[in-house]
Design a protein around this motif. Structure first.
Motif, PDB file in Angstrom:
ATOM      1  N   ALA A 145       0.387   9.594   5.417  1.00 35.00           N
ATOM      2  CA  ALA A 145       0.014   9.369   3.898  1.00 35.00           C
ATOM      3  C   ALA A 145      -0.874  10.303   3.589  1.00 35.00           C
ATOM      4  O   ALA A 145      -1.204  11.150   2.449  1.00 35.00           O
ATOM      5  N   GLU A 146      -2.290  10.356   4.351  1.00 33.10           N
ATOM      6  CA  GLU A 146      -3.458  11.466   4.154  1.00 33.10           C
ATOM      7  C   GLU A 146      -2.962  12.874   4.184  1.00 33.10           C
ATOM      8  O   GLU A 146      -3.310  13.335   3.240  1.00 33.10           O
ATOM      9  N   THR A 204      -5.489   2.790   2.838  1.00 34.55           N
ATOM     10  CA  THR A 204      -4.491   2.927   4.068  1.00 34.55           C
ATOM     11  C   THR A 204      -4.886   1.749   4.952  1.00 34.55           C
ATOM     12  O   THR A 204      -4.440   2.029   6.152  1.00 34.55           O
ATOM     13  N   LEU A 231      -2.223  -0.154   7.001  1.00 32.99           N
ATOM     14  CA  LEU A 231      -1.257   0.724   7.785  1.00 32.99           C
ATOM     15  C   LEU A 231      -1.570   0.970   9.203  1.00 32.99           C
ATOM     16  O   LEU A 231      -3.074   1.080   9.403  1.00 32.99           O
ATOM     17  N   GLU A 249      -1.042   6.053   8.354  1.00 32.87           N
ATOM     18  CA  GLU A 249      -2.242   6.276   7.663  1.00 32.87           C
ATOM     19  C   GLU A 249      -2.336   8.061   7.824  1.00 32.87           C
ATOM     20  O   GLU A 249      -2.610   8.663   6.795  1.00 32.87           O
ATOM     21  N   GLN A 306       0.754  -1.265  -0.101  1.00 32.38           N
ATOM     22  CA  GLN A 306      -0.097  -0.055   0.090  1.00 32.38           C
ATOM     23  C   GLN A 306       0.734   1.342   0.132  1.00 32.38           C
ATOM     24  O   GLN A 306       0.684   2.108  -0.769  1.00 32.38           O
ATOM     25  N   LEU A 307       1.998   1.384   0.892  1.00 35.30           N
ATOM     26  CA  LEU A 307       2.729   2.662   0.685  1.00 35.30           C
ATOM     27  C   LEU A 307       3.515   2.832  -0.603  1.00 35.30           C
ATOM     28  O   LEU A 307       3.602   4.103  -1.158  1.00 35.30           O
ATOM     29  N   LEU A 314       0.501   4.058  -2.712  1.00 33.40           N
ATOM     30  CA  LEU A 314       0.230   5.505  -2.364  1.00 33.40           C
ATOM     31  C   LEU A 314       1.397   6.711  -2.955  1.00 33.40           C
ATOM     32  O   LEU A 314       1.194   7.544  -3.451  1.00 33.40           O
ATOM     33  N   SER A 327      -9.397   9.846  10.282  1.00 34.91           N
ATOM     34  CA  SER A 327      -9.406  10.392   9.003  1.00 34.91           C
ATOM     35  C   SER A 327     -10.403  11.205   8.662  1.00 34.91           C
ATOM     36  O   SER A 327     -10.517  12.084   7.846  1.00 34.91           O
TER      37      SER A 327
END
Length: 560
Positions: A491-492, A480, A483, A488, A459-460, A463, A512
């Motif tokens: 990244a967001e 995410t 993660l 998370e 996922q990383l 992203l 989030s």
């Protein structure tokens, strides 16, 4: 297209040739040792010499078997990267261009290419080195033997070569019929309940039957050419031993020994005939299939440089807009989106929350153009969805991240037309949180083995790849979920602060939603929209989703 696909280092073909030479040595000794065992051994009354030659042939068989095993390892190193490049190209076209042939390309044609390429390499290599060993042995035993064996062998090969072009045409017709059938089943399968409800079984069955019949006719036309392959095999592989027996008196009269004649029969029946059989059946079917599949998987011609996505953004248009959008998985199904109006301004940050299965992923798929609404309009940066311009301006990161075999830099640059400059790549990795994994793997040029990565590491990579893409709108569909909360958030935040970027995220944790400027709460046909504080006051469902985390001080997933 074939040359870039077969891009490998020099070590792979060198290893392939070396291990194949070991097999060729086995072929040479098979007939030569048998001839010497007879002429210099048993027929001359020297059994010990005969046994020594037979032992040498047996040792060559053992060495050849070891070489064959190592050949398979080298072929795997050759064909697996080809399959990964084909899959990456098919997925890219399917996502960016909504290519209708992507389903058949991904599920069947890429696998056909991988399997047939491996078979093609094996049978072609085997025939070349086996024929070289056998013909060298025939010449070493007695040159007149070549006058009997070589002409029918060449005639059989010429007849077989003449069938390759017609085979390729019929193979392409078969694949076209297969694509049409796959597309038909792709439409019929998800709507079977609606077909039954509408009483349209007979019409759908008739249309699908036509596709099945067309594929059957194409397969039968392809199979008819097997008779020509059998004729080529008979001329090139089964006629030489007959000619050797028929010409035996003439050969013996011109200095060919009995042992040399027996050795020649061994070369023809034990080496050339099996190698030719493998070549005819393998290359005749697999070779033509590979040629056609690679041609069908070839990307369309490059029209030249296109404007950058930033230049295509309509001035003043929001990054994403839904206008009375309604979507359902079938005419009689309850709408997942029912007259939805939504505007996400450029630079905005929207979190989508709601119970599991309520339609959050459906919303991102509609925004990306992967699903088409029954009513309403969707626009990305002012351009209608679906459409090539809208597709170039958005990037969708799904929950299951795709990582291909190759270097880390190649994975991160899949959505860029040109290689990503080193400093930009390192800066993006630091911003998104990929730097620890990048350092552990050994830098941007380090090879990546997808099976060796965890779901969170994949996922990383996905992203960071999306972060480096030129598309201003990022759609994170639980991208995410593997993660931890800190990774998370990092990244967001990276996507939310990306220059000129807009973020729509299907929220996996309460934080989030808190980080987003606006939140969309989905509850079937009903929706609520606002800030975190506004929704706590006005939306009962949002309070239920948030309450466990508020009470316990934890950050659980939002899904009920």
């Amino acid at each position: 297209m074939t040359a870039p696909l077969l891009r490998v280092g020099r070590a792979v073909p060198v290893r392939l040739v070396c291990w194949s030479l070991l097999e060729a040595g086995q072929t040479f000794l098979l007939g030569y040792a048998l001839a010497r065992a007879l002429d210099a051994g048993f027929l001359a009354g020297d059994a010990r010499t005969g046994l020594w030659w037979l032992a040498a042939a047996a040792g060559a068989v053992v060495a050849g078997a070891y070489g064959t095993r190592r050949v398979y390892e080298v072929v795997a190193d050759l064909v697996e990267p080809v399959r990964d490049r084909l899959v990456a190209g098919v997925v890219a076209r399917g996502v960016r261009e909504a290519d209708p042939g992507a389903l058949s390309g991904l599920t069947q044609q890429a696998e056909i290419a991988r399997d047939t390429l491996a078979g093609l390499v094996l049978v072609s290599r085997s025939f070349v080195f086996t024929a070289a060993g056998a013909l060298t042995g025939l010449c070493a035993l007695a040159p007149p033997l070549l006058l009997v064996v070589l002409p029918p062998l060449l005639a059989g090969l010429a007849l077989f070569a003449a069938t390759l072009r017609p085979l390729a045409r019929r193979q392409e017709a078969f694949l076209a019929a297969d694509e049409a059938l796959a597309a038909e089943l792709g439409e019929v399968g998800p709507g079977l309940r609606d077909v039954t409800a509408a009483g349209a079984e007979e019409q759908v069955a008739a249309r699908t039957g036509q596709r099945v019949d067309a594929e059957f006719r194409a397969a039968r036309a392809l199979a008819r050419w097997s008779a020509v392959r059998v004729a080529a095999l008979a001329v090139g592989g089964q006629l030489p031993p007959v000619l050797l027996l028929a010409a035996a008196p003439w050969l013996l009269a011109h200095g060919v020994t009995a042992g040399a004649l027996v050795g020649a029969l061994a070369y023809v029946t034990q080496s050339l005939l099996p190698a030719l059989q493998n070549l005819v059946h393998g290359l005749g079917t697999g070779g033509t299939r590979l040629t056609v599949v690679l041609r069908r998987l070839r990307p369309p011609p490059d029209p030249g440089p296109s404007p950058t996505p930033a230049a295509e953004v309509t001035p003043g248009a929001p990054a994403l807009s839904f206008s009375a959008v309604t979507f359902a998985y079938g005419p009689a199904s309850t709408p997942v989106l029912d007259g939805l109006d939504l505007v996400v301004p450029c630079g905005g940050h929207l979190a989508v929350v709601g119970p599991s299965g309520i339609g959050k992923s459906t919303l991102t798929a509609v925004a990306a153009g992967l699903l088409h609404p029954a009513h309403g309009a969707v626009r990305v940066c002012g351009h209608p969805v679906p459409g090539a311009r809208a597709a170039a301006l958005r990037v969708l990161i799904p929950q299951e991240a795709y990582v291909c075999t190759g270097t880390l830099a190649e994975n991160l640059g899949l959505l860029r037309p040109d290689p990503v400059p080193g400093p930009e790549l390192l800066a993006a990795a630091e911003t998104v949180g990929l730097t620890p994994l990048l350092d552990r793997l050994g830098g941007p040029d380090a090879p990546v083995r997808p099976a060796a990565l965890s779901a969170g590491e994949r996922q990383l990579i996905a992203l960071t790849r999306a972060y480096l893409s030129p598309a201003p709108l990022a759609l994170l569909d639980e991208a995410t979920c593997h993660l931890d909360a800190e990774a998370e958030a990092r990244a967001e935040t990276a996507f939310a602060t990306r220059p000129g970027g807009t973020l729509v995220v299907v929220a996996h944790r309460i934080d989030s939603a808190r980080r987003a400027r606006r939140i969309l709460v989905m509850d079937g046909p009903r929706t609520a929209y606002g800030t975190h504080e506004d929704l706590l006051r006005t939306c009962a469902l949002y309070r239920e989703l948030v309450a466990p985390g508020e009470a316990a001080g934890s950050q659980p997933p939002l899904a009920l």
